[in-house]
Scaffold this active site. Structure first.
Site, PDB file in Angstrom:
ATOM      1  N   LYS A  77      -7.343 -91.052 -67.650  1.00 25.14           N
ATOM      2  CA  LYS A  77      -8.450 -90.528 -68.456  1.00 25.14           C
ATOM      3  C   LYS A  77      -8.199 -90.616 -69.957  1.00 25.14           C
ATOM      4  O   LYS A  77      -9.128 -90.589 -70.745  1.00 25.14           O
ATOM      5  CB  LYS A  77      -8.781 -89.097 -68.044  1.00 25.14           C
ATOM      6  N   SER A 105     -12.096 -78.876 -66.347  1.00 26.37           N
ATOM      7  CA  SER A 105     -10.912 -78.053 -66.118  1.00 26.37           C
ATOM      8  C   SER A 105      -9.729 -78.938 -65.826  1.00 26.37           C
ATOM      9  O   SER A 105      -8.635 -78.485 -65.577  1.00 26.37           O
ATOM     10  CB  SER A 105     -11.158 -77.098 -64.954  1.00 26.37           C
ATOM     11  N   GLU A 145     -12.929 -92.105 -51.697  1.00 28.68           N
ATOM     12  CA  GLU A 145     -13.271 -90.701 -51.915  1.00 28.68           C
ATOM     13  C   GLU A 145     -12.639 -89.816 -50.859  1.00 28.68           C
ATOM     14  O   GLU A 145     -12.334 -90.278 -49.758  1.00 28.68           O
ATOM     15  CB  GLU A 145     -14.782 -90.509 -51.685  1.00 28.68           C
ATOM     16  N   GLY A 197     -16.065 -85.008 -49.515  1.00 30.41           N
ATOM     17  CA  GLY A 197     -17.051 -85.223 -50.576  1.00 30.41           C
ATOM     18  C   GLY A 197     -17.434 -86.674 -50.662  1.00 30.41           C
ATOM     19  O   GLY A 197     -17.116 -87.360 -51.625  1.00 30.41           O
ATOM     20  N   ASP A 227     -20.169 -88.230 -51.290  1.00 29.93           N
ATOM     21  CA  ASP A 227     -21.462 -88.504 -51.938  1.00 29.93           C
ATOM     22  C   ASP A 227     -21.549 -89.942 -52.436  1.00 29.93           C
ATOM     23  O   ASP A 227     -22.616 -90.556 -52.388  1.00 29.93           O
ATOM     24  CB  ASP A 227     -21.694 -87.543 -53.103  1.00 29.93           C
ATOM     25  N   SER A 250      -4.115 -93.024 -59.909  1.00 30.23           N
ATOM     26  CA  SER A 250      -4.891 -92.585 -61.077  1.00 30.23           C
ATOM     27  C   SER A 250      -4.235 -91.495 -61.907  1.00 30.23           C
ATOM     28  O   SER A 250      -4.535 -91.364 -63.093  1.00 30.23           O
ATOM     29  CB  SER A 250      -6.278 -92.135 -60.625  1.00 30.23           C
TER      30      SER A 250
HETATM   31  C1  LIG Z   1     -10.926 -87.994 -62.983  1.00 30.61           C
HETATM   32  C2  LIG Z   1      -9.954 -88.492 -62.004  1.00 30.61           C
HETATM   33  C3  LIG Z   1     -10.346 -89.328 -60.936  1.00 30.61           C
HETATM   34  C4  LIG Z   1     -11.776 -89.742 -60.709  1.00 30.61           C
HETATM   35  O1  LIG Z   1     -12.244 -90.526 -61.771  1.00 30.61           O
HETATM   36  P1  LIG Z   1     -13.796 -90.806 -61.973  1.00 30.61           P
HETATM   37  O2  LIG Z   1     -13.863 -91.657 -63.182  1.00 30.61           O
HETATM   38  O3  LIG Z   1     -14.470 -89.478 -62.150  1.00 30.61           O
HETATM   39  O4  LIG Z   1     -14.273 -91.475 -60.744  1.00 30.61           O
HETATM   40  C5  LIG Z   1      -9.371 -89.800 -60.082  1.00 30.61           C
HETATM   41  N1  LIG Z   1      -8.077 -89.455 -60.228  1.00 30.61           N
HETATM   42  C6  LIG Z   1      -7.666 -88.651 -61.231  1.00 30.61           C
HETATM   43  C7  LIG Z   1      -6.231 -88.320 -61.321  1.00 30.61           C
HETATM   44  C8  LIG Z   1      -8.585 -88.139 -62.156  1.00 30.61           C
HETATM   45  O5  LIG Z   1      -8.169 -87.348 -63.146  1.00 30.61           O
END
Ligand SMILES: *Cc1c(COP(=O)(O)O)cnc(C)c1O
Length: 322
Positions: free
Chosen positions: A56, A81, A207, A211, A213, A307
């Site tokens: 992010k 959060s 996903e 959830g 969706d 991620s």
């Molecule tokens: C926010 C986040 C996601 C999901 O990312 P999106 O862009 O909302 O699909 C996945 N893994 C981690 C660690 C995140 O912080």
């Protein structure tokens, strides 16, 4: 469907230039054990080792880097959060931009402290009585601050796309790529890079089962809203895809898959035991899905985006032990 101008791969390239020298070019790890288990050659893009612990940072930094002088002075507001809050707070501090983060009263104390630690002002709200989007919008209006949402924003999407761009640049083309899916910023950005750099890759969003969706939306052709899902994947507890992320996902992604919390815990354990890396539950979505469909991956070159790695250490220990 949507007439909004969608970000393109050119925007991902511009984002890559903006974050260069500020975001880490994260390592791509491999594991013989993972290769043997999947019968494939697997490349893990380690965004758990990104600054502040998740991809992010890429989107947040890119969005703030595009602020003009007046926006920089007035500051940024975000509601989150989780990792988006810390990403905005850190990016804002690096650029000397004041940041206000709207967080729920019951957010983990460690997350509130981490966000304050990056120098942001934290505004707490009651998530059972108040609407965070309205609070964010009011702050934006009253103080002239710019609201940066966690996924449905062209600069955020373009920034998130730089992780997959780096992966393809490092390892070349892939047969399949697995990407964690919440609101779709990471997946839609990854889609732009994939279709530009390795167009024949089968691209999957993943996903939590509780959830799905995104899967429902992908298959039905319109954005499906759900209640906040109960899952250990707290980064994917989103209720719906975005107006920008959905059309890109619909156009460029091959399918949306789901995994159970038990599969996420097993993947977390694999990363800890075999690869010696801490991956948060949401970050395990991609690998958990690849494991479940290994028959289809035999002999392939497979990419997996990890991620993030932000998980409270006591919770991490409990999840591993379960
Ligand atoms: C926010 C986040 C996601 C999901 O990312 P999106 O862009 O909302 O699909 C996945 N893994 C981690 C660690 C995140 O912080």
């Amino acid at each position: 469907m949507s007439s909004l101008p969608l970000p393109t791969y050119a925007d991902v390239q511009a984002a890559a230039a903006r974050i260069d020298g500020y975001a880490h070019r994260t390592p791509v790890l491999t594991s013989r054990t993972a290769n043997a288990e999947l019968g494939a050659e697997v490349f893990f893009k380690c965004e758990n080792l990104q600054r502040m612990g998740a991809f992010k940072f890429r989107g947040a930094y890119n969005a703030l880097a595009r602020f003009d002088e007046a926006q920089r002075r007035a500051g940024v507001v975000a509601f989150s959060s989780g990792n988006h809050a810390q990403a905005i707070a850190l990016s804002a501090r690096l650029m000397g931009i004041p940041a206000t983060i709207v967080m729920p009263l019951d957010a983990p104390a460690a997350k509130v402290a981490a966000t304050r630690g990056y120098g942001a002002e934290v505004v707490l709200y009651d998530r059972y009585k108040e609407d965070r989007e309205e609070i964010g919008r009011n702050l934006a209006q009253q103080k002239g601050m710019t609201l940066i949402p966690p996924y449905d924003h062209a600069d955020v999407i373009a920034g998130q796309g730089t992780a997959a761009k780096e992966l393809f640049e490092e390892v070349g083309s892939l047969d399949s790529l697995f990407v964690c899916l919440g609101g779709g910023g990471l997946l839609s950005g990854s889609a732009l890079s994939t279709r530009a750099l390795s167009p024949h890759t089968r691209l999957y969003g993943v996903e939590p089962e509780a959830g799905n969706d995104g899967q429902q939306s992908f298959r039905s052709g319109s954005i499906v809203h759900i209640d906040t899902p109960q899952t250990i994947a707290d980064g994917a507890q989103t209720q719906h895809l975005g107006n920008l992320t959905f059309p890109i996902i619909r156009r460029d992604v091959n399918d949306i898959l789901t995994v159970s919390d038990a599969e996420l815990r097993a993947a977390m354990r694999f990363f800890a035991e075999r690869m010696k890396i801490v991956v948060e539950p949401t970050g395990c979505l991609g690998f958990a899905a690849a494991r479940a469909m290994k028959q289809q991956l035999q002999g392939q070159r497979v990419g997996i985006i990890l991620s993030g790695g932000n998980v409270d250490i006591a919770r991490y220990a409990a999840l591993l032990a379960e």
